[in-house]
Design a protein around this motif. Sequence first.
Motif, mmCIF file in Angstrom:
data_model
loop_
_atom_site.group_PDB
_atom_site.id
_atom_site.type_symbol
_atom_site.label_atom_id
_atom_site.label_comp_id
_atom_site.label_asym_id
_atom_site.label_seq_id
_atom_site.Cartn_x
_atom_site.Cartn_y
_atom_site.Cartn_z
ATOM 1 N N LEU A 70 0.808 -1.212 0.000
ATOM 2 C CA LEU A 70 0.000 0.000 0.000
ATOM 3 C C LEU A 70 0.849 1.274 0.000
ATOM 4 N N GLY A 71 2.178 1.114 0.130
ATOM 5 C CA GLY A 71 3.053 2.284 0.154
ATOM 6 C C GLY A 71 2.958 3.053 1.453
ATOM 7 N N ARG A 72 2.955 2.329 2.592
ATOM 8 C CA ARG A 72 2.783 2.969 3.902
ATOM 9 C C ARG A 72 4.103 3.167 4.642
ATOM 10 N N ASP A 73 5.238 3.013 3.961
ATOM 11 C CA ASP A 73 6.532 3.123 4.640
ATOM 12 C C ASP A 73 6.724 4.524 5.233
ATOM 13 N N VAL A 74 7.333 4.555 6.427
ATOM 14 C CA VAL A 74 7.636 5.802 7.130
ATOM 15 C C VAL A 74 9.041 5.702 7.712
ATOM 16 N N THR A 75 9.859 6.728 7.489
ATOM 17 C CA THR A 75 11.251 6.754 7.930
ATOM 18 C C THR A 75 11.505 7.986 8.790
ATOM 19 N N LEU A 76 12.331 7.839 9.830
ATOM 20 C CA LEU A 76 12.737 8.958 10.681
ATOM 21 C C LEU A 76 14.028 9.571 10.126
ATOM 22 N N TYR A 77 14.027 10.909 9.915
ATOM 23 C CA TYR A 77 15.188 11.605 9.373
ATOM 24 C C TYR A 77 15.671 12.679 10.344
ATOM 25 N N SER A 78 16.973 12.969 10.282
ATOM 26 C CA SER A 78 17.483 14.164 10.951
ATOM 27 C C SER A 78 16.967 15.384 10.196
ATOM 28 N N ASP B 129 18.446 17.698 8.714
ATOM 29 C CA ASP B 129 19.139 17.948 7.442
ATOM 30 C C ASP B 129 19.031 16.776 6.465
ATOM 31 N N HIS B 130 18.300 15.730 6.851
ATOM 32 C CA HIS B 130 18.040 14.541 6.025
ATOM 33 C C HIS B 130 19.289 13.699 5.752
ATOM 34 N N VAL B 131 20.374 13.954 6.439
ATOM 35 C CA VAL B 131 21.602 13.177 6.230
ATOM 36 C C VAL B 131 21.499 11.806 6.899
ATOM 37 N N TYR B 132 20.907 11.766 8.088
ATOM 38 C CA TYR B 132 20.798 10.521 8.853
ATOM 39 C C TYR B 132 19.356 10.027 8.845
ATOM 40 N N SER B 133 19.203 8.695 8.829
ATOM 41 C CA SER B 133 17.853 8.127 8.770
ATOM 42 C C SER B 133 17.772 6.835 9.571
ATOM 43 N N LEU B 134 16.595 6.593 10.123
ATOM 44 C CA LEU B 134 16.290 5.346 10.822
ATOM 45 C C LEU B 134 15.120 4.715 10.089
ATOM 46 N N ARG B 135 15.348 3.542 9.521
ATOM 47 C CA ARG B 135 14.370 2.935 8.626
ATOM 48 C C ARG B 135 14.137 1.469 8.990
ATOM 49 N N VAL B 136 12.891 1.031 8.863
ATOM 50 C CA VAL B 136 12.560 -0.386 9.003
ATOM 51 C C VAL B 136 12.556 -0.995 7.600
ATOM 52 N N LEU B 137 13.403 -1.998 7.379
ATOM 53 C CA LEU B 137 13.529 -2.614 6.064
ATOM 54 C C LEU B 137 12.390 -3.600 5.823
ATOM 55 N N SER C 228 12.631 -6.622 5.475
ATOM 56 C CA SER C 228 12.907 -7.814 6.290
ATOM 57 C C SER C 228 12.446 -7.638 7.734
ATOM 58 N N GLY C 229 12.212 -6.373 8.127
ATOM 59 C CA GLY C 229 11.842 -6.091 9.509
ATOM 60 C C GLY C 229 13.012 -5.648 10.355
ATOM 61 N N ASP C 230 14.235 -5.694 9.811
ATOM 62 C CA ASP C 230 15.406 -5.177 10.510
ATOM 63 C C ASP C 230 15.319 -3.642 10.512
ATOM 64 N N MET C 231 15.692 -3.013 11.624
ATOM 65 C CA MET C 231 15.693 -1.547 11.700
ATOM 66 C C MET C 231 17.132 -1.061 11.622
ATOM 67 N N VAL C 232 17.392 -0.118 10.693
ATOM 68 C CA VAL C 232 18.760 0.275 10.365
ATOM 69 C C VAL C 232 18.913 1.795 10.442
ATOM 70 N N PHE C 233 20.012 2.226 11.070
ATOM 71 C CA PHE C 233 20.365 3.648 11.149
ATOM 72 C C PHE C 233 21.491 3.894 10.161
ATOM 73 N N ARG C 234 21.302 4.862 9.245
ATOM 74 C CA ARG C 234 22.253 5.081 8.170
ATOM 75 C C ARG C 234 22.639 6.541 8.031
ATOM 76 N N LYS C 235 23.778 6.742 7.401
ATOM 77 C CA LYS C 235 24.216 8.064 6.980
ATOM 78 C C LYS C 235 24.156 8.116 5.461
ATOM 79 N N ASN C 236 23.543 9.185 4.936
ATOM 80 C CA ASN C 236 23.403 9.376 3.491
ATOM 81 C C ASN C 236 22.726 8.207 2.785
ATOM 82 N N GLY C 237 21.930 7.458 3.522
ATOM 83 C CA GLY C 237 21.152 6.381 2.941
ATOM 84 C C GLY C 237 21.931 5.137 2.596
#
Length: 256
Positions: free
Chosen positions: A159-167, A169-177, A179-188
């Motif tokens: 349904l396209g319901r994905d939601v991601t947490l961003y800093s 400045d959008h450089v850092y993000s916390l995303r649920v993949l 697979s269900g793993d939750m990952v914190f990334r820099k620059n995606g």
Amino acid sequence: MVRRLLAGVLAVGAMLSGAVLVGSAPAEAKTVAVSDTLLPGQKLMTLQSIKSASGVFTLTMQRNGNVTLLQRGETQPLWISGTYRPGSVLVMGTDGTMRIIYGRTQIWSMGAASPNAKLVLPNTGLLAIYNTGGKAVWNRHMVIGTLMPGAKLRAPDVLGRDVTLYSLDHVYSLRVLTSGDMVFRKNGTTVLWRTGKNAGPEAHADINLNGSFCTYTSGNDCVWEFATHRPGTVVQIRNDGSYLLINGRTIVKKFV
């Protein structure tokens, strides 16, 4: 006389639109609200809505205080605020932040500092806040800066319901993949932290009212948890790359 008649027409139009004007609204918010737009200083009260021009998508303040974005023919909301407080009001602030107010208490907020920005529900269903230059500073796939209790991060689904947490400045993000793993990334791309726990398709994560930060399966089984035991704790990502759990002014946990 003409001015009085015009004022009456505008007032009736604002009521028919379902959007209510806040007294401190800027000049442009005093015109009739467009059906797919919530202007600065306007609000949605119980059972009031804005709707896409096509009529396919509707954003409504429900009786239970939860704001939902629904697509015609679908039973699952595309987006929800997660605020179950009957009598709450959704306000599009003049500072560009969308807030849910219960009584005199702000219980939820979303958006970015952008004076006189407006909330728009286009025919694509991509609910967004647009600044005065026409640029989207927030959309329904984003949480900016702070994840408050009740709001959810979601893995991509059909349904396209994905939601991601961003800093901010959008450089850092916390995303649920997926697979269900939750990952914190820099620059995606650069992985700085992850749960390492797969919750499966349609997983989500949230910070509970009791202060527990969890990832869940589609059946709401918690597969990863960090329990702070401090009600009111929030998740925050800062521009310096800090990924934190914060209660008031106290940093409860620093993941990165």
